[in-house]
Scaffold this motif. Sequence first.
Motif, PDB file in Angstrom:
ATOM      1  N   LYS A   2      -8.117  88.661  13.945  1.00 13.86           N
ATOM      2  CA  LYS A   2      -8.859  87.441  13.649  1.00 13.86           C
ATOM      3  C   LYS A   2      -8.512  86.386  14.700  1.00 13.86           C
ATOM      4  CE  LYS A   2      -6.766  87.616   9.736  1.00 13.86           C
ATOM      5  NZ  LYS A   2      -6.201  87.405   8.414  1.00 13.86           N
ATOM      6  N   ARG A   3      -9.544  85.692  15.174  1.00 11.72           N
ATOM      7  CA  ARG A   3      -9.350  84.722  16.250  1.00 11.72           C
ATOM      8  C   ARG A   3      -9.917  83.369  15.862  1.00 11.72           C
ATOM      9  NH1 ARG A   3     -11.427  86.253  21.677  1.00 11.72           N
ATOM     10  NH2 ARG A   3      -9.817  84.797  22.203  1.00 11.72           N
ATOM     11  N   TYR A  26      -3.674  85.366  12.444  1.00 14.82           N
ATOM     12  CA  TYR A  26      -4.701  84.944  13.383  1.00 14.82           C
ATOM     13  C   TYR A  26      -4.134  84.822  14.791  1.00 14.82           C
ATOM     14  CZ  TYR A  26      -7.996  83.763   9.690  1.00 14.82           C
ATOM     15  OH  TYR A  26      -8.870  83.835   8.638  1.00 14.82           O
ATOM     16  N   HIS A  27      -4.981  85.107  15.772  1.00 16.17           N
ATOM     17  CA  HIS A  27      -4.701  84.774  17.166  1.00 16.17           C
ATOM     18  C   HIS A  27      -5.303  83.392  17.365  1.00 16.17           C
ATOM     19  CE1 HIS A  27      -4.231  85.176  21.483  1.00 16.17           C
ATOM     20  NE2 HIS A  27      -5.483  84.759  21.603  1.00 16.17           N
ATOM     21  N   GLU A  44     -14.970  82.383  26.527  1.00 11.29           N
ATOM     22  CA  GLU A  44     -14.786  83.486  25.568  1.00 11.29           C
ATOM     23  C   GLU A  44     -16.127  84.080  25.158  1.00 11.29           C
ATOM     24  OE1 GLU A  44     -11.848  84.881  24.346  1.00 11.29           O
ATOM     25  OE2 GLU A  44     -10.815  83.638  25.827  1.00 11.29           O
ATOM     26  N   PHE A  65     -15.035  83.946  18.236  1.00 12.85           N
ATOM     27  CA  PHE A  65     -14.009  83.487  17.296  1.00 12.85           C
ATOM     28  C   PHE A  65     -14.513  83.665  15.868  1.00 12.85           C
ATOM     29  CE2 PHE A  65     -13.466  81.016  21.181  1.00 12.85           C
ATOM     30  CZ  PHE A  65     -12.129  81.265  21.453  1.00 12.85           C
TER      31      PHE A  65
END
Length: 179
Positions: A2-3, A26-27, A44, A65
């Motif tokens: 998860k980002r 999470y990242h 990204e 994300f």
Amino acid sequence: MKRVLIAENNKSDLAFYESTLLKSGYHVLIAADAKECLEKYKSELEQACAVAANEDSSTVRILPFDAVILNHTVSYREDGLQAAKEILLANLHQRIVFVSDSVQYTVELQNELYDRVEIIQKPFEPEALVELLESTEVYRALGSLGLNVQKLKECNLNHSQLLELLDACMTLLEEKTGN
């Protein structure tokens, strides 16, 4: 993994969000202001598009994300609302969560972007942020009604959309059973 991308100018709030989300697996990418947030987001997004171009599916939603978390006043020169608008222009499906301690600003956000963003009012407990992002209880309730939770997660519905779905399912069930 998860980002999340976080744009927050308050260092103690930023540390709180980052710590909470890291503990939940999470990242976390951090932006100091709206300009840096947009730069990181677009970079990204480009990378995610390049990866998606190599896949066979034309129905993939490109989401760099799981969520972008914005403070309404990310810096003194720029605000989160403008950053949110630009992110949504680049990617209509990106989930955006605003954190705000201003009731007035929350009303302005609701008027400007009504169903396109989610809002969490400061102060809040760490669990509230994680629950909003993961919608754990809502998914559990939908699963108990026999819905395929994995398929629902693939739809990337936001928390309020999931609550509306749960409400609609409960209404249908009540009508069907007469309770």
